[in-house]
Every structure is written in C-alpha cells, then in structure tokens.
Design a protein around this motif. Structure first.
Motif, PDB file in Angstrom:
ATOM      1  N   PHE A  20      45.129  29.788  28.322  1.00  0.00           N
ATOM      2  CA  PHE A  20      44.409  29.566  29.576  1.00  0.00           C
ATOM      3  C   PHE A  20      45.459  29.466  30.676  1.00  0.00           C
ATOM      4  CE2 PHE A  20      42.657  26.268  32.581  1.00  0.00           C
ATOM      5  CZ  PHE A  20      41.904  27.186  33.290  1.00  0.00           C
ATOM      6  N   PHE A  21      45.464  30.459  31.544  1.00  0.00           N
ATOM      7  CA  PHE A  21      46.452  30.459  32.625  1.00  0.00           C
ATOM      8  C   PHE A  21      46.020  29.453  33.675  1.00  0.00           C
ATOM      9  CE2 PHE A  21      46.992  34.528  30.568  1.00  0.00           C
ATOM     10  CZ  PHE A  21      48.371  34.633  30.479  1.00  0.00           C
ATOM     11  N   ASP A  22      46.357  28.215  33.419  1.00  0.00           N
ATOM     12  CA  ASP A  22      45.869  27.090  34.206  1.00  0.00           C
ATOM     13  C   ASP A  22      46.424  27.138  35.625  1.00  0.00           C
ATOM     14  OD1 ASP A  22      44.944  24.746  35.139  1.00  0.00           O
ATOM     15  OD2 ASP A  22      45.776  23.488  33.518  1.00  0.00           O
ATOM     16  N   PRO A  23      45.550  27.302  36.625  1.00  0.00           N
ATOM     17  CA  PRO A  23      46.071  27.366  38.010  1.00  0.00           C
ATOM     18  C   PRO A  23      46.781  26.082  38.398  1.00  0.00           C
ATOM     19  CG  PRO A  23      43.704  27.850  37.909  1.00  0.00           C
ATOM     20  CD  PRO A  23      44.101  27.400  36.542  1.00  0.00           C
ATOM     21  N   ALA A  24      46.332  24.964  37.858  1.00  0.00           N
ATOM     22  CA  ALA A  24      46.946  23.679  38.206  1.00  0.00           C
ATOM     23  C   ALA A  24      48.409  23.646  37.769  1.00  0.00           C
ATOM     24  CB  ALA A  24      46.178  22.545  37.537  1.00  0.00           C
ATOM     25  N   GLU A  25      48.709  24.356  36.685  1.00  0.00           N
ATOM     26  CA  GLU A  25      50.092  24.378  36.179  1.00  0.00           C
ATOM     27  C   GLU A  25      50.927  25.431  36.915  1.00  0.00           C
ATOM     28  OE1 GLU A  25      52.087  22.995  34.049  1.00  0.00           O
ATOM     29  OE2 GLU A  25      50.888  21.704  32.753  1.00  0.00           O
ATOM     30  N   ILE A  26      50.320  26.611  37.112  1.00  0.00           N
ATOM     31  CA  ILE A  26      51.095  27.741  37.607  1.00  0.00           C
ATOM     32  C   ILE A  26      51.218  27.726  39.117  1.00  0.00           C
ATOM     33  CG2 ILE A  26      51.249  30.256  37.657  1.00  0.00           C
ATOM     34  CD1 ILE A  26      49.558  30.230  35.069  1.00  0.00           C
ATOM     35  N   ASP A  27      50.101  27.623  39.784  1.00  0.00           N
ATOM     36  CA  ASP A  27      50.094  27.789  41.235  1.00  0.00           C
ATOM     37  C   ASP A  27      49.053  26.854  41.819  1.00  0.00           C
ATOM     38  OD1 ASP A  27      50.593  28.712  43.713  1.00  0.00           O
ATOM     39  OD2 ASP A  27      49.626  30.679  43.426  1.00  0.00           O
ATOM     40  N   PRO A  28      49.351  25.541  41.834  1.00  0.00           N
ATOM     41  CA  PRO A  28      48.312  24.563  42.176  1.00  0.00           C
ATOM     42  C   PRO A  28      47.739  24.777  43.567  1.00  0.00           C
ATOM     43  CG  PRO A  28      50.485  23.515  41.883  1.00  0.00           C
ATOM     44  CD  PRO A  28      50.642  24.933  41.521  1.00  0.00           C
ATOM     45  N   ASP A  29      48.551  25.284  44.526  1.00  0.00           N
ATOM     46  CA  ASP A  29      48.051  25.402  45.900  1.00  0.00           C
ATOM     47  C   ASP A  29      47.485  26.787  46.194  1.00  0.00           C
ATOM     48  OD1 ASP A  29      48.962  22.821  46.186  1.00  0.00           O
ATOM     49  OD2 ASP A  29      50.971  23.512  46.797  1.00  0.00           O
ATOM     50  N   ARG A  30      47.410  27.632  45.185  1.00  0.00           N
ATOM     51  CA  ARG A  30      46.865  28.991  45.377  1.00  0.00           C
ATOM     52  C   ARG A  30      47.631  29.771  46.446  1.00  0.00           C
ATOM     53  NH1 ARG A  30      43.051  30.884  41.663  1.00  0.00           N
ATOM     54  NH2 ARG A  30      42.333  29.030  40.586  1.00  0.00           N
ATOM     55  N   THR A  31      48.926  29.679  46.427  1.00  0.00           N
ATOM     56  CA  THR A  31      49.724  30.362  47.452  1.00  0.00           C
ATOM     57  C   THR A  31      49.897  31.838  47.115  1.00  0.00           C
ATOM     58  OG1 THR A  31      51.697  29.758  46.247  1.00  0.00           O
ATOM     59  CG2 THR A  31      51.074  28.335  48.088  1.00  0.00           C
ATOM     60  N   ASN A  32      49.815  32.187  45.834  1.00  0.00           N
ATOM     61  CA  ASN A  32      50.129  33.533  45.352  1.00  0.00           C
ATOM     62  C   ASN A  32      51.564  33.948  45.663  1.00  0.00           C
ATOM     63  OD1 ASN A  32      48.144  34.482  43.776  1.00  0.00           O
ATOM     64  ND2 ASN A  32      47.005  35.519  45.412  1.00  0.00           N
ATOM     65  N   ASP A  33      52.384  32.957  45.988  1.00  0.00           N
ATOM     66  CA  ASP A  33      53.782  33.225  46.333  1.00  0.00           C
ATOM     67  C   ASP A  33      54.577  33.421  45.044  1.00  0.00           C
ATOM     68  OD1 ASP A  33      56.308  33.302  47.218  1.00  0.00           O
ATOM     69  OD2 ASP A  33      56.312  31.303  48.165  1.00  0.00           O
ATOM     70  N   PRO A  34      55.239  34.571  44.880  1.00  0.00           N
ATOM     71  CA  PRO A  34      55.989  34.833  43.649  1.00  0.00           C
ATOM     72  C   PRO A  34      57.021  33.754  43.364  1.00  0.00           C
ATOM     73  CG  PRO A  34      55.958  36.796  45.037  1.00  0.00           C
ATOM     74  CD  PRO A  34      55.301  35.694  45.815  1.00  0.00           C
ATOM     75  N   ALA A  35      57.595  33.190  44.426  1.00  0.00           N
ATOM     76  CA  ALA A  35      58.614  32.156  44.221  1.00  0.00           C
ATOM     77  C   ALA A  35      58.013  30.947  43.536  1.00  0.00           C
ATOM     78  CB  ALA A  35      59.226  31.774  45.562  1.00  0.00           C
ATOM     79  N   VAL A  36      56.808  30.594  43.958  1.00  0.00           N
ATOM     80  CA  VAL A  36      56.140  29.443  43.361  1.00  0.00           C
ATOM     81  C   VAL A  36      55.785  29.739  41.907  1.00  0.00           C
ATOM     82  CG1 VAL A  36      54.112  27.956  43.492  1.00  0.00           C
ATOM     83  CG2 VAL A  36      55.235  28.716  45.598  1.00  0.00           C
ATOM     84  N   ILE A  37      55.245  30.945  41.674  1.00  0.00           N
ATOM     85  CA  ILE A  37      54.872  31.315  40.310  1.00  0.00           C
ATOM     86  C   ILE A  37      56.097  31.333  39.416  1.00  0.00           C
ATOM     87  CG2 ILE A  37      53.855  33.136  38.885  1.00  0.00           C
ATOM     88  CD1 ILE A  37      52.187  33.928  41.350  1.00  0.00           C
ATOM     89  N   GLY A  38      57.184  31.834  39.980  1.00  0.00           N
ATOM     90  CA  GLY A  38      58.427  31.923  39.212  1.00  0.00           C
ATOM     91  C   GLY A  38      58.926  30.569  38.763  1.00  0.00           C
ATOM     92  N   ARG A  39      58.653  29.561  39.561  1.00  0.00           N
ATOM     93  CA  ARG A  39      59.160  28.233  39.238  1.00  0.00           C
ATOM     94  C   ARG A  39      58.250  27.481  38.275  1.00  0.00           C
ATOM     95  NH1 ARG A  39      60.706  27.772  44.625  1.00  0.00           N
ATOM     96  NH2 ARG A  39      58.801  26.654  45.137  1.00  0.00           N
TER      97      ARG A  39
END
Lengths: 267, 448
Positions: B85-104
C-alpha cells in the motif's frame, strides 16, 4: 691473352655519349670483394645484356646502377657511376628520384598484393606525376599498353594482381616500372621464373621498349642475350671480362673465358 | 655437368672399388619387420597426439562444467511478491508531488510496514528484525525509483515483486537445507517457516537477475553486480591499448626496418624478449613506485592500471609485430624501393598493411592477457571495494579478475555463485576478443 678494357671496345661501337657510364667500380660485401674495377658504358636506347656464370657479380653490378645496394648492410662501393654525366653516388643526388629515373624489374614477379590498377598507379602517385584521376587513368592505360598487357587485363583492373599468371605478373611489373617514365630500366633475370611462351612475350616486349628506354638486362640464357640485346658484357669472378656488340661476342669472342662460357665449357 | 663426367671417367678406370653391398632382398623377413616397426611408430605417435588432445579437452570440459554449473544460478534471483500500500502519509504527506520530497521518503519503512501487515502474527523486536531480512535492503531503492517514475501510484495498493535477501535466495535455490539443524544454517526455523508460507502463497519466484549485469559491487550479495568491474576493465584496457599499440608497433617497425644491426640493437632485442618473461607483479611494483609515489597519479584508477598493464603488454606486441613484419616478403620492399618509394613510404604503404593481421592478432592476444591480469593491479590499489560504476579513467575502479578475487574471498554463501558467474563473464569477454582476432586475421589476410 690480356683482358681488353671495356673502354677500348666501347669507343669503336657507339659514337654518341653513353647514357650511363661506370668507371673503376669496386664493391665489397663487408670484407670480401664482389666486383673488381668494372668499367662499362651503357648506350642509350639499346639493350645491354649482362651474362656470366652464377655468382659472377652481374646482379650485384646491376643493383649498383640504381643504388639498390644501399639497402643492404655492409656494402661499400668505390669508383663512380654516372647517369647523363652526373655521379649517381653524389651526395646531392636524391636516391628516391634516382630510382624513379632508373626503374627496375626483378627476377621473381613481385606485384603488390593490390589491384592491377593500383600496382601500375603506385609509382605515379608517390612521385606526384599526375594531377587528376583522369590523367592517372591515362598513365595506367598507356603503361599497360606499352607492356602489352592491356588486352588481357582491361576488364579486370580492380582485381588483385596476384591472380594473374606468372608471365602476366612480370609484364605488370614492367608496366609498373614504365608508369614512372624512367629513362633506364634494369631487369634482373626477368624471365627466369617464366615458361617459354611467357618468356617469348617478355622478350618481344623488351625489344619494343628499346625504342623509348635504355635497358640493362641480366640473364642466364645466352640465347636470350643473343635475341634481345645489342650489346653484351661478360662477367666472370667479379670482373668484367669482355664487352662488345652482341653479334661479335657470340660469333667472335676475343677472350678465351668468354669463348669457353658461351660454348658451354664452363659455368 | 663436368662433375658427373669426371665421375664417369673415374668409374671407367681399372681398380676403382665396386659397391661392396649385397643386392637388397625387399621381400626378406628382416625388411618386413622394419616396415612393420615403422608403421607401429607412426600409429603410436598419432595416438599420443590424440590422447594429449583428449586430455586437454577433458580438462577444458571439467573446468567449463564446474564453472557453469556453479555460476548459472547467479543469473537468476529469488523475488518475493508483496502487496504494497503506497501510503501517502509515509511517502508524500502534503501531496506536493515534489520529486525531492518523494525521494526522501522512507520506503524501507513502507516495506517493513507491509511485511508486518502480511505476517500479523509476528511480534517482538528480534522476530520482526528477522522477518525484515526476507526482503533485501536494496528493495527500497527499487520501490523509490518506481514511485518517482510513476507518482500516481501514491495512495494505491499494488502487488510488487521485491528482491529477497541473499540467505532466502540461497534457501530457495536449495543451497541452504531447510530440514537441517537450526544452528547449522544462517536462517532460523521461524524464517524458514515464513518463507515456506510465502512459497505456498505463490509469492516467490526466480526471476532474471538484471542487477547482476548492471550494478556495481556491494557488501550485500543480492545487490552486487559485475558492471562496475566490467567498466573498470574497459577503461583500463583502453588506456593500455592507446599506449602499447602505437609504441609497440613503432618499436617493432624501427627495429625491423630502420635500426642498424649492431650491438646496441641486439641488446635492445634481447631485453625486449626478457621483458616478456618478467613476472607481472614486478610491473605492479614498478607502477606503484613510478606512477603513484613519484608521479602522484590517483590511486585505484584505470589510468594507472592501464599504464602498468601497457608496460606488461608492450613486449608481447613488439615481438608479435616484429614477427609479422619479418614475414612480409622482401620482394615487396624491393618492388617499392625500386619504384622510388622512400623507406617510410615502403613501410606505411606496403609492409605495415601486409603485417597488420599478425600485428592485430598479437595485440589482441596481449590485450586478452592484460584483461586477465590481477597481480600488478593489486599493487596499485585496484583491489579496493568500489561500489560506484566508474565514470572515467581517473575514478576509483576495479577490474573483472580482481572482482572475481574479491568475491571468492567473501564469506557469504551467495558469493560462491557470483564468483563463478563473474568468471563466466570474463571468459565470455576473452572468447569474444579471441574471436575478433580470428575475424581480423581472416579479413585482412592477403595472399602473395
């Protein structure tokens, strides 16, 4: 009987100045002497044959005429050789240019492993004798024509020269030499690797070339010397024994050794 | 003719000794025995040759089968299918779609969370840590790449094949005995049990292990790849070729065509032949002293490796090139010189093209030798553990044979198959190079 000097006999037969003149030529391979005080004039637009038993120095002598002996280590030469009255061993003479003026055909046909066209075109190319592709084509065609080869190869110019028969290869080598338009052509036993029919063709060719070129030919076959040459020089043990008109040498040799050789008593 | 005639005269003279031998009886048993003996010797000689060839083939076959049978499994790896489950809360909690955020984002945590979901009965710190070992630490990178490429996955639930840990791969391939004593294997009974549950669910599969061909070295066997070493070998060989080919051919041409035959050139010749016999480790020491200590070139770099191997390859190339140049018939040189070509023209237009097949063959054999060389490279530090694929000739790198050495030295069971697989890759390159040499020889060969 005393050896008649070459000079004395030359004087009687050719009125004009010789194309090449050799005076007091000594040649050493390291310590051992191979040629002793050779004096010989080579007349223009004539065929001069050099005959003599194996190891007598006739091929060595021939190679002195275009300085091919330079490429052998340990060869020293004394005396002088002139082409149109200029010493070819002079420091000012460029050996590359000299060899363009004095072409050479070897004992074994030695075409380059390239196409027939490239073989003939090689000389003119390296000497920059032509300015355009058309001109080069022209030179190649005329040279092959002069060598009597054009009919046999005109449809296969791009094929490898090594695919030709021995006799054709040798005539190609002659065409290759002619393409540089030399003044003198040296031939070192050009027919020794050829069958009688190919030999006859090359001999015929030599006879035709005589009208434009000065030719010196080394041969083991006395019949060949008699057939193609106007003048004959007999070498024995590194010395020039006798030189004269071919007819005279074969019918009325002055030296006993010449007589012995041409009648097959030694050699 | 005269000799023959005098012989005949001699024989005609009275008192010349006659041939003392008796006439030969070609049907006598003595002669028959001799002939039989001769044919026997022929047959024996043929047989010795055949036996030698059979022995060589048998040795080659043994080597080949041993390497291939040990190594082919490395080309496949065990993957485990997990529902993630690609949990948005874990991956990108603010829904920025920013690759830098996803990368981290913490993909490792994501995998662990999903593993816990899959095995809800597993609790306790140490048990959980054992459970996490099922999936390789490298799987999180794969997952990250996946999400970065396709951010719409966030919030979705997908079944994903994840690379397993090396011990579980060994278990799946049968190198770890599931039935044996717990103490005698690297996996606990519980780990074996979980894995068997995954197998029963159909969530375990052996897949082509692309990473082995595209990755650099790693401490984790399942993440280790041969590409870093292959690129290192490539750079090293390029440097070696660029140096040793022109210098070697030039030296050979000079020695054969231009050098006077005197004591000095004789000395040079003898020393070149000696150089070919110098142990390669000595070249390594020379490289260490000259290139690293004296010239301060970068350590572990293909540049220095290439320079060192060039020293080693030079004599091979010079000797092969000289033989090839010598084999060009002198009549060709005479023909060119007789036409008024200069010495250099004779060499470049005729001698070198005709000698090229031999020169190229010698060069490729020298390069193949360099490709398999390890000892001198150890001396200049190319034995270091390097994870990154080198990007240039000055980057730290290792080469294929050194990589094999490093893996053979590693304790993990999974490196055994990697070692054999790496040998297969190296041998593959060698066969390729030798095949290329044969092709070149055939292509440029000319008859005269």
């Amino acid at each position: 009987m005393a050896v008649v000097t070459a000079r004395a006999m030359t004087d009687g037969t050719s009125a004009q100045a010789p194309k090449m003149a050799v005076r007091k030529l000594d040649l050493f391979y390291g310590e051992s002497q191979a040629l002793y005080e050779v004096d010989l004039d080579i007349a223009e637009k004539q065929v001069t044959a050099l005959i003599g038993p194996s190891g007598c120095g006739k091929s060595t002598f021939l190679r002195c005429l275009n300085r091919m002996n330079d490429t052998i280590d340990g060869v020293t030469i004394k005396g002088n050789v002139t082409l149109d009255d200029r010493d070819i061993y002079d420091k000012a003479i460029d050996v590359v240019q000299l060899r363009a003026r004095i072409g050479m055909v070897f004992q074994k046909p030695n075409p380059f492993p390239k196409s027939i066209y490239d073989n003939v075109a090689y000389g003119p190319r390296i000497h920059g004798l032509v300015n355009s592709r058309d001109e080069l084509d022209e030179v190649v065609m005329t040279s092959l024509e002069k060598a009597g080869l054009i009919k046999e190869v005109k449809d296969r110019m791009a094929e490898p020269a090594t695919g030709l028969s021995g006799g054709q290869q040798q005539r190609l080598c002659i065409a290759r030499a002619v393409a540089v338009s030399p003044e003198v052509i040296l031939m070192d036993e050009p027919c020794s690797a050829l069958d009688p029919i190919a030999t006859a063709k090359v001999e015929e060719l030599i006879d035709e070339l005589r009208s434009n070129y000065t030719i010196v030919i080394v041969t083991h076959s006395m019949q060949q010397a008699a057939r193609v040459s106007q003048r004959t020089a007999f070498f024995h043990l590194g010395k020039l024994v006798e030189v004269g008109d071919t007819d005279q040498i074969f019918t009325n040799p002055k030296d006993e050794r010449t007589k012995g050789y041409i009648t097959g008593r030694f050699g | 003719m005269t000799d023959m005639a005098s012989l005949m005269e001699d024989r005609a003279k009275p008192g010349t000794p006659k041939d003392p031998r008796k006439p030969v009886n070609w049907d006598s048993p003595d002669i028959a025995r001799r002939i039989k003996k001769r044919y026997g010797a022929d047959r024996r000689f043929k047989m010795y040759g055949l036996v030698a060839i059979l022995m060589a083939l048998a040795a080659l076959l043994t080597l080949g089968t041993s390497i291939v049978s040990k190594g082919y499994t490395a080309f496949f790896h065990t993957y485990v299918e997990l529902e993630i489950f690609f949990d948005p809360a874990e991956i990108d909690p603010d829904r920025t779609n920013d690759p830098a955020v996803i990368g981290r984002a913490n993909f490792d945590g994501l995998i662990k969370q999903n593993l816990r979901n899959h095995f809800p009965d597993v609790t306790g710190r140490s048990e959980l840590r054992q459970l996490y070992d099922v999936i390789s630490g490298g799987a999180s990178y794969d997952l990250r790449t996946r999400v970065m490429e396709n951010p719409s996955l966030i919030g979705e639930t997908r079944k994903v094949w994840l690379i397993s840990g090396d011990d579980f791969d060994m278990l799946n391939k049968g190198f770890i005995d599931a039935g044996g004593e717990e103490a005698s294997r690297r996996l606990s009974d519980a780990q074996v049990g979980w894995f068997q549950r995954l197998v029963a669910d159909g969530a375990v599969e052996k897949q082509f292990h692309k990473r082995f061909f595209t990755g650099g070295d790693s401490r984790e066997p399942e993440l280790a790849g041969i590409w870093g070493a292959a690129v290192g070998s490539f750079y090293t060989l390029i440097i070696t070729l660029l140096l040793s080919f022109p210098i070697g051919v030039a030296a050979a041409v000079y020695l054969e065509e231009f050098a006077p035959r005197n004591r000095f050139t004789y000395l040079v010749e003898v020393n070149i032949n000696n150089l070919a016999a110098v142990p390669s480790i000595v070249f390594g020491l020379l490289g260490l002293e000259v290139y690293l200590n004296l010239m301060h070139l970068p350590r572990s770099a293909p540049l220095v490796g290439g320079l060192t191997l060039a020293l080693m390859t030079l004599p091979t190339i010079i000797i092969a090139s000289r033989a090839a140049i010598k084999a060009v018939p002198p009549s060709i040189r005479q023909a060119a010189l007789g036409l008024g070509a200069s010495k250099v023209q004779t060499v470049t237009h005729h001698v070198l093209p005709l000698a090229m097949p031999g020169i190229l063959t010698g060069t490729i054999i020298g390069m193949a030798q360099a490709l398999g060389e390890t000892a001198p490279l150890l001396m200049i530090g190319m034995v270091a553990f390097i994870v990154d694929v080198p990007g240039g000739v000055t980057d730290p790198a290792t080469v294929l044979p050194v990589q094999i050495y490093l893996w053979a030295d590693s304790p993990e069971r999974a490196f055994v198959e990697k070692t054999s697989a790496a040998i297969m890759v190296l041998l593959g390159f060698l066969i390729l190079m030798n095949g290329f040499a044969v092709y070149l020889r055939k292509k440029f060969e000319r008859k005269w």
